[in-house]
Structures are given as C-alpha cells and as structure tokens.
Write a protein that holds these residues in place. Structure first.
Motif, short mmCIF file in Angstrom:
data_model
loop_
_atom_site.label_atom_id
_atom_site.label_comp_id
_atom_site.label_asym_id
_atom_site.label_seq_id
_atom_site.Cartn_x
_atom_site.Cartn_y
_atom_site.Cartn_z
N LEU A 95 -53.46 -41.07 -49.15
CA LEU A 95 -54.15 -41.43 -47.89
C LEU A 95 -54.19 -40.21 -46.98
CD1 LEU A 95 -52.59 -44.98 -47.39
CD2 LEU A 95 -54.87 -44.40 -48.24
N GLY A 96 -55.34 -40.03 -46.35
CA GLY A 96 -55.48 -38.91 -45.43
C GLY A 96 -55.82 -37.59 -46.11
N HIS A 97 -56.30 -37.66 -47.35
CA HIS A 97 -56.68 -36.42 -48.02
C HIS A 97 -57.75 -35.71 -47.19
CE1 HIS A 97 -58.22 -33.62 -51.00
NE2 HIS A 97 -57.10 -33.80 -51.67
N SER A 98 -57.72 -34.39 -47.17
CA SER A 98 -58.66 -33.64 -46.31
C SER A 98 -60.12 -33.92 -46.69
CB SER A 98 -58.37 -32.15 -46.39
OG SER A 98 -58.52 -31.69 -47.71
N GLU A 99 -60.38 -34.23 -47.97
CA GLU A 99 -61.77 -34.54 -48.35
C GLU A 99 -62.21 -35.87 -47.74
OE1 GLU A 99 -61.21 -34.02 -52.57
OE2 GLU A 99 -60.87 -31.89 -52.22
N ALA A 109 -56.25 -42.40 -36.87
CA ALA A 109 -56.14 -43.83 -36.50
C ALA A 109 -56.55 -44.71 -37.69
CB ALA A 109 -57.02 -44.12 -35.29
N ILE A 110 -57.62 -44.33 -38.36
CA ILE A 110 -58.04 -45.09 -39.55
C ILE A 110 -56.97 -44.97 -40.64
CG2 ILE A 110 -59.74 -45.16 -41.45
CD1 ILE A 110 -61.85 -44.17 -39.41
N ILE A 111 -56.51 -43.75 -40.83
CA ILE A 111 -55.50 -43.52 -41.88
C ILE A 111 -54.23 -44.33 -41.58
CG2 ILE A 111 -54.11 -41.76 -43.04
CD1 ILE A 111 -56.45 -39.77 -42.11
N ALA A 112 -53.87 -44.41 -40.30
CA ALA A 112 -52.67 -45.20 -39.93
C ALA A 112 -52.84 -46.65 -40.37
CB ALA A 112 -52.45 -45.13 -38.41
N ARG A 113 -54.05 -47.19 -40.22
CA ARG A 113 -54.28 -48.59 -40.65
C ARG A 113 -54.22 -48.70 -42.17
NH1 ARG A 113 -57.79 -48.34 -36.08
NH2 ARG A 113 -59.70 -48.00 -37.29
N GLU A 143 -48.65 -27.04 -34.88
CA GLU A 143 -49.13 -28.02 -33.89
C GLU A 143 -50.03 -29.08 -34.54
OE1 GLU A 143 -52.29 -27.33 -30.38
OE2 GLU A 143 -50.91 -25.68 -30.74
N VAL A 144 -50.94 -28.61 -35.41
CA VAL A 144 -51.89 -29.51 -36.07
C VAL A 144 -51.15 -30.51 -36.96
CG1 VAL A 144 -53.72 -29.57 -37.85
CG2 VAL A 144 -53.82 -27.89 -36.01
N VAL A 145 -50.23 -30.00 -37.76
CA VAL A 145 -49.52 -30.87 -38.70
C VAL A 145 -48.62 -31.85 -37.94
CG1 VAL A 145 -47.76 -30.87 -40.53
CG2 VAL A 145 -49.70 -29.28 -40.64
N GLU A 146 -48.00 -31.38 -36.89
CA GLU A 146 -47.14 -32.27 -36.08
C GLU A 146 -47.97 -33.43 -35.51
OE1 GLU A 146 -45.01 -30.29 -32.95
OE2 GLU A 146 -43.68 -32.01 -32.67
N LYS A 147 -49.16 -33.09 -35.04
CA LYS A 147 -50.04 -34.11 -34.46
C LYS A 147 -50.49 -35.11 -35.54
CE LYS A 147 -54.01 -34.42 -31.42
NZ LYS A 147 -55.30 -33.80 -31.24
N GLN A 148 -50.88 -34.61 -36.69
CA GLN A 148 -51.32 -35.50 -37.78
C GLN A 148 -50.20 -36.47 -38.16
OE1 GLN A 148 -52.43 -32.52 -40.69
NE2 GLN A 148 -54.61 -32.71 -40.20
N ILE A 149 -49.01 -35.94 -38.25
CA ILE A 149 -47.87 -36.79 -38.64
C ILE A 149 -47.59 -37.82 -37.55
CG2 ILE A 149 -45.36 -36.76 -39.01
CD1 ILE A 149 -45.77 -34.27 -40.69
N GLY A 150 -47.59 -37.38 -36.32
CA GLY A 150 -47.32 -38.30 -35.21
C GLY A 150 -48.34 -39.43 -35.16
N GLN A 151 -49.62 -39.06 -35.28
CA GLN A 151 -50.67 -40.08 -35.10
C GLN A 151 -50.75 -41.07 -36.26
OE1 GLN A 151 -54.21 -37.85 -34.08
NE2 GLN A 151 -53.62 -37.85 -31.93
N ALA A 152 -50.41 -40.62 -37.45
CA ALA A 152 -50.56 -41.54 -38.59
C ALA A 152 -49.28 -42.26 -38.97
CB ALA A 152 -51.08 -40.76 -39.80
#
Ligand code: PEP
Length: 252
Positions: A95-99, A109-113, A143-152
């Motif tokens: 889930l959340g693959h870059s492609e 947000a979608i990936i979190a669901r 910063e980017v990776v921290e945000k992705q982890i936090g949000q998902a």
C-alpha cells in the motif's frame, strides 16, 4: 528478533503461463536453497492469486496483492476489497507504492483508509514511503518520509501498528538501476525507527520490519541487508526472475 522479509512486486507483468513458470521456478529454487528465518512474499497480479496461493502453500512462502480498495464492499466497479483478498488466503498488501501515488492519485489519506481495511481483514500492510529525487537533492527526504509515515500510520492504535511492515523506497531508485547506497538506506531506516519510537515506543519501533526497495538485485542485496536497520527488501524488476529473487532471499 525482527522478522526478515523479502518480497517480490511483480507489478503489471506476466501472462498466466508466465506467472505459472515464475511461481514454479521460485518453488524449484527454494527446494535447493531455502533461506532460514526469512519470510518470502510474492505479489503477483491479483487474478493469479489462486494459483499463487496453491504454490505458496506447498512451498512455505506467502502471497499478497499490490493494491486493495479503501472501501468495504459495494458499487465500486473494478475494485477488489480486502475481505475478498483475505478470503483467497493471501495475507499481505503493498500500500502506498509510489506508482499508485503518482499514476492513480493516491494520497496518504486514501492510503490510511486502505491500511485500515487491510488490518481489519487480517492482511499485513506493506506501507511504502520515500522521497522523489528533487526532495533528496534539496535535503527534504527526512521531512518527506516523516510526513508520509505520520499521515498514513499515526492514527493506528499500538496494537494495529504492530501488524504493519514498512518499505522505504526512494522513488529515484525504483526501476532506475540507481540503488541507494547502503549508508543512505541505513541512515533512513534508522530515522524511520526513530520516528516510530517517538509515536509508538521503542519496543514497537524495534519490532517493525523496515524493508528497502529500489533497484535492489542479486548483486547488491547482501550489502544492503547487512545494515542493522534493513530487514529485507521489496523487489521489483529482480523478482521477475526466480533464480535472482531466491538469491536475494538468501542474501542475509
Ligand atoms: C518496486 O517497485 O517496489 C521496486 C522496488 O522496483 P525495482 O526493484 O524494479 O526498483
């Protein structure tokens, strides 16, 4: 001890006959050279799951899918739900693959669901995060990776989080032949563990498998997996050849 995982993302490759050849090829290779204490997972296109599950069950490996719906069931033409996947016996989902983020507009947000759906239906989410080249070059990668982890992931309870696997996949390394150096991989994996520890505690962070993905192959897997915080790999191109894939799985 953290679980070691080598996972093969086939993406949109292989006809049915080719998929059969690859699956039997993996089982033949494993018969000669089966790694101890490494979970092997293949992610074929979902319509080959029944076949993949049969071969996997007989050969001690696991199967998963490359995507699931964020919805439970109903009028979502073309989608496949987590419940459906789970009912086939498959047990992982990328889930959340870059492609998916890039070509299908998937947001965190979608990936979190989707992660919630996976966990609800006993599917282990392999959550992919990673920066694009421009972000790395402007030193925004942490910063980017921290945000992705936090949000998902940060909405999860500690118990649900314990079911998650993370794959750090720098986008500039995916399918490009340009692998992160072992130092770059280790540095980011250690950072991810620090971010996880701050939210879920040291124990949870230490027990979470963090895989590396991005042009990992039979020639470079060993030096990547030798790093303390690298618990295996999510492999794209090199997972399409049975001998290379099983060699990677034996690279610890
Ligand atoms: C991937 O798509 O997850 C991946 C890591 O691809 P590749 O190994 O081909 O770079």
């Amino acid at each position: 001890m953290r679980r070691k995982i080598v996972a093969g993302n086939w993406k949109m490759n292989k006809t049915f006959d080719e998929a059969e050849d690859l699956l039997f090829g993996i089982s033949d290779e494993l018969a000669n050279n089966s790694p101890e204490e490494v979970s092997i997972v293949v992610f074929p296109p979902a319509l080959y799951l029944e076949l993949a599950n049969d071969v996997a069950n007989e050969n001690n490996f696991f199967t998963g899918v490359q995507n699931i719906s964020e919805h439970e069931s109903g009028a979502y033409t073309g989608e496949i739900s987590a419940a459906m996947i789970s009912s086939t016996g498959a047990s992982f989902a990328i889930l959340g693959h870059s492609e998916r983020r890039m070509y299908f507009g998937e947001t965190d947000a979608i990936i979190a669901r989707k992660i919630d759906q996976a966990i609800k239906h006993n599917i282990t989410p392999v959550y992919c995060c990673g920066e694009v080249l421009e972000e790395r070059e402007s030193e925004k990668h942490f910063e980017v990776v921290e945000k992705q982890i936090g949000q998902a992931l940060f909405h999860l309870t500690k118990e649900d989080f314990s079911k998650v696997v993370i794959a750090y996949e720098p986008v500039w390394a995916i399918g490009t032949g340009r692998t992160a150096t072992p130092q770059q991989a280790q540095e980011m994996h250690a950072f991810i563990r620090k971010v996880l520890a701050a939210k879920f505690g040291e124990t949870a962070a230490n027990e979470t498998p963090v895989l590396y993905g991005g042009s990992c192959n039979a020639a470079n897997a060993r030096e990547l997996f030798a790093n303390e915080d690298v618990d295996g790999g999510l492999i794209g191109g090199a997972s399409l050849k049975a001998s290379d894939f099983v060699k990677i799985a034996n690279s610890f």
